[in-house]
Design an enzyme around this catalytic site. Structure first.
Site, PDB file in Angstrom:
ATOM      1  N   ARG A 220       0.845  -1.192   0.000  1.00  0.00           N
ATOM      2  CA  ARG A 220       0.000   0.000   0.000  1.00  0.00           C
ATOM      3  C   ARG A 220       0.877   1.238   0.000  1.00  0.00           C
ATOM      4  O   ARG A 220       1.910   1.221  -0.677  1.00  0.00           O
ATOM      5  CB  ARG A 220      -1.022  -0.068   1.145  1.00  0.00           C
TER       6      ARG A 220
ATOM      7  N   VAL B  17       4.846   1.155   0.698  1.00  0.00           N
ATOM      8  CA  VAL B  17       5.521   0.259  -0.252  1.00  0.00           C
ATOM      9  C   VAL B  17       5.626   0.936  -1.622  1.00  0.00           C
ATOM     10  O   VAL B  17       6.692   0.975  -2.240  1.00  0.00           O
ATOM     11  CB  VAL B  17       4.761  -1.088  -0.375  1.00  0.00           C
ATOM     12  N   HIS B  18       4.518   1.511  -2.080  1.00  0.00           N
ATOM     13  CA  HIS B  18       4.536   2.160  -3.394  1.00  0.00           C
ATOM     14  C   HIS B  18       5.471   3.360  -3.397  1.00  0.00           C
ATOM     15  O   HIS B  18       6.187   3.615  -4.372  1.00  0.00           O
ATOM     16  CB  HIS B  18       3.115   2.542  -3.821  1.00  0.00           C
ATOM     17  N   HIS B  19       5.468   4.087  -2.309  1.00  0.00           N
ATOM     18  CA  HIS B  19       6.342   5.258  -2.232  1.00  0.00           C
ATOM     19  C   HIS B  19       7.808   4.825  -2.264  1.00  0.00           C
ATOM     20  O   HIS B  19       8.631   5.422  -2.957  1.00  0.00           O
ATOM     21  CB  HIS B  19       6.038   6.063  -0.962  1.00  0.00           C
TER      22      HIS B  19
END
Lengths: 304, 190
Positions: free
Chosen positions: B34, B37-39
């Site tokens: 979420r 992690v994506h950042h």
């Protein structure tokens, strides 16, 4: 030692209050209140059998049962933990806060609550749901002889859909009930399925920006099927739900007839210069429960 | 509306057969991922697992360690729109074939679904127990330093149900419902 501290030592053994709060948190996270269950399961008859909306409401119904039977969180986002507490004058609210915070720590260890408190700068999760501003306590004194505690768990998905409008607004209208209605429906439009609809709205007309949002959230403590004592607001609540349910957004934003289960509106006086409409969007996983406690912390009645 | 059984990892051709409105039942590996992690991936860190052909689940589960084993107590989808700035890049660079979440995503992700061959799968928001019932095992976890809800959990699922709401042909249910509801609300304006 202060007189207040002596009082609490005498009348409120910590273990009883701790156990009562822990049980209240468990029930709040795992058992949806009856009024909400009735509204969300009853909505299914309005949807076309086999549609995505019907599928969504069916899964929601199954989920409510699984959570209750397994004593497991209804939703993994156990949200902001909000305590609304009424106490008699002289009751030690500081001790209550310490004991309730300890109950939150234990509820987190037991898996009733997710680790949900994150430092806003470093991103570090405290791991036990405590920290500056978590959990949230709203204390009020009252003239009753007992303590009333209500707990609301409000997930991030729906909290992110909250909006505050300032009227007049170029697209939504003037400082009147039409402007208010248009603002509320704009919130519904923008939220689509992102707040886990079918949703429930708490609305405050007036107040300052801070108290407006706070009072909007407090409207969510009302029962879904209560009647607003102000006939003008009662009518507005009904109109908003009707129109929202004709928008076609539907459960989860899949399309369908069930977009809102209820809209609860309250007012606060405002400054001549301000006219805020503050909206708290609550998801279908509308977790709020409460209890009346005697001064020793025993539950005398479960609420909702 | 078809019910399509999917097993991860999934190839591009299979994903291209899916259309908006299809129901899917997924068996195999799911990786949670979420916001954090994506950042982290966006800022240049390679994911610790091979994502090719896999599905990322936008989910921050409730996990409790019982003995040596992680047990999933609740695991519904989180709001996906927050990953809108990053998701297209993960589709391009790591060849994921789908994401599961709720609320849908925007134009960048829709374009990436079309270009790289992926779908957006909508689970039922709030239905953490129905979702958790399909999670048979927790096989591992990475990036625990992000905190439990933000970590990459390696889930093994059987018959995890979702609906295709954005496909690889440029169709989005969310876009359609938004446009339609906008027109209706405009027409009912006070």
């Amino acid at each position: 030692m202060s007189a207040t501290a002596q009082t609490i030592d005498r009348i409120s053994p910590e273990t009883t209050l701790f156990e009562s709060i822990l049980e209240l948190i468990r029930r709040t996270s795992t058992q949806l209140p009856d009024d909400v269950v009735r509204a969300v399961t009853g909505a299914r008859k309005n949807e076309v059998e086999g549609s995505n909306a019907d599928f969504a409401l069916n899964v929601i119904g199954c989920n409510i049962g699984l959570a209750r039977e397994g004593s497991l969180p209804l939703c993994q986002d156990t949200g902001t933990i909000l305590f609304y507490v009424h106490t008699p004058a002289g009751y030690d609210q500081l001790a209550f806060e310490e004991i309730a915070t300890e109950a939150v720590r234990t509820a987190t260890k037991k898996g009733y609550l997710r680790q949900n408190s994150v430092d806003s700068i470093t991103g570090k999760n405290t791991g036990d749901n405590t920290g500056p501003g978590s959990p949230v306590f709203h204390f009020h004194q009252w003239r009753e002889p007992h303590v009333e505690v209500k707990v609301m768990l409000k997930g991030g998905g729906c909290e992110n859909m909250n909006v505050q409008y300032s009227l007049p607004h170029p697209a939504l209208g003037d400082r009147d009930l039409n402007g208010v209605e248009n603002a509320i429906l704009d919130c519904v439009l923008q939220a689509q399925g992102q707040g886990c609809g079918p949703g429930i709205l708490g609305v405050c007309i007036g107040g300052d920006r801070g108290t407006g949002y706070g009072f909007a959230k407090e409207q969510l403590l009302r029962l879904l099927d209560d009647a607003n004592p102000d006939p003008v607001l009662a009518e507005l609540e009904e109109r908003v739900v009707d129109k929202a349910n004709q928008s076609g957004i539907g459960p989860m934003g899949f399309g369908g007839k069930t977009t809102l289960l209820a809209c609860k509106i309250g007012t606060r006086n405002r400054l001549p210069a301000s006219f805020f409409v503050s909206i708290a969007y609550m998801c279908w996983a509308y977790r709020r429960r409460g209890a009346e406690l005697d001064l020793s912390g025993n539950v005398t009645e479960w609420l909702y | 509306m078809a019910l399509v059984k999917l097993a991860t990892p999934i190839d591009e051709a299979t994903i291209r057969t899916l259309h908006v409105g299809d129901s899917v039942s997924i068996t195999g590996r799911l990786y949670t991922g979420r916001d954090a992690v994506h950042h982290r991936i966006h800022t240049g860190t390679r994911p610790p697992v091979d994502l090719e052909g896999q599905i990322i689940y936008h989910c921050g589960p409730v996990m409790v360690k019982e003995g040596d084993q992680w047990v999933c107590k609740a695991a519904g989808p989180t709001t996906s729109s927050r990953e809108e700035p990053y998701q297209w890049e993960v589709m391009r660079d790591y060849k994921i074939r789908g994401v599961i979440g709720k609320g849908g995503m925007g134009e960048k992700t829709l374009a990436a679904c079309k270009e790289y061959g992926a779908v957006y799968l909508h689970a039922i928001g709030g239905a953490a127990q129905v979702c958790a019932a399909s999670i048979k095992r927790v096989d591992g976890v990475d990036w625990m330093d992000l905190g439990s809800p933000e970590a990459i959990w390696h889930l093994w699922v059987e018959d995890f149900m979702a609906i295709v709401t954005m496909d690889s042909h440029g169709q989005s249910l969310h876009k359609n419902v938004f446009e339609e509801s906008k027109a209706r609300i405009e027409a009912m304006k006070a």
